[in-house]
Design a protein around this motif. Structure first.
Motif: not given
Length: 258
Positions: A77, A80-81, A94, A124, A161, A163, A170, A180, A183
């Motif tokens: 996470s 990703v951020r 992602t 998603q 994963g 998305k 976000y 993640h 979401m």
């Protein structure tokens, strides 16, 4: 503010000790997204193998490929951020860095988000034909069932994963480890819809998973309770306009008209 020459799409790929998967996955992303204005941001989450060297080699001749590195591992996470914060695109895609997510589905999810309109915050992916072992699949099925009954997020597989989502949506979400995986529920909490598309799961290209089953299970229960609390505590977000602007005048006229 998005730079005027920024690509529309930023593909964020978190990796940790995935040296053997870098070159083939980058090549697949390049082929899958060739018709799109895109960039790719890899986040090396404190790898201790030759992942940094593999990423450096992949960057040669690819100006659209950017690499960020965490000095020490902070988790998926957090990776990703970091990628989303560094992204220049208004739309984020992602996918996992182990090769199990097929980049060919990125344009599919992007089209689904576009077709749903500005009110949709997330497209998603939901895996079909999963290649995980039986125990891991059983654990995932139980976790998804419990999560779905409690959060009512209408999503069969939040752990996928793949998305595609709007960057500004976000950035409105409360950040925590394992974000993640929740979401869909949190995007809906902000008033945006979620669309779903089936995607095909594949075996990982090389290496082994960096995430422990039991750690995910027990921590996931605590996260689930926290997300349930966040949803219960959500209140309507008031519209704020600056006094003395045309927007404020229009809002005042609307109020008078009521």
């Amino acid at each position: 503010m998005t730079p005027p020459d920024a690509p529309r799409l930023t593909i964020v790929v978190p990796v940790k000790n995935e040296a053997g998967n870098i070159a083939p996955l980058v090549a697949e992303i390049e082929r899958a997204c060739a018709g799109l204005p895109f960039e790719v941001v890899y986040i090396d989450d404190g790898s201790t193998d030759s992942t940094p060297a593999a990423l450096e080699a992949a960057r040669a001749g690819r100006p659209w490929l950017r690499v960020l590195r965490h000095g020490q591992s902070a988790g998926q996470s957090a990776a990703v951020r970091s990628g989303v914060l560094a992204a220049r695109g208004a739309i984020i895609a992602t996918l996992d860095g182990d090769g199990q997510n097929d980049p060919a589905f990125i344009p599919v999810l992007l089209s689904a988000l576009d077709e749903a309109g500005e009110g949709a915050g997330l497209a998603q992916g939901q895996r079909r034909g999963r290649k995980d072992g039986r125990f891991k699949m059983l654990q995932s099925r139980i976790a998804n069932g419990v999560r779905g009954r409690i959060l009512k997020d209408s999503t069969r597989d939040t752990g996928c994963g793949l998305k595609v989502f709007r960057r500004h949506v976000y950035l409105r979400l409360p950040y925590f480890d394992a974000l993640h995986r929740f979401m869909p529920a949190l995007v809906a909490r902000e008033g945006y819809s979620v669309v779903h598309r089936d995607v095909i799961d594949r075996p990982r290209l090389t290496g082994t998973s960096n995430y422990g089953l039991f750690d995910r299970l027990w921590v996931g229960l605590l996260d689930l309770a926290g997300v349930w609390w966040l949803i219960r505590r959500k209140r309507a977000t008031p519209r704020a306009v600056e006094v003395g602007t045309p927007e404020a005048d229009a809002a005042r006229d609307e109020d008078v008209g009521c």
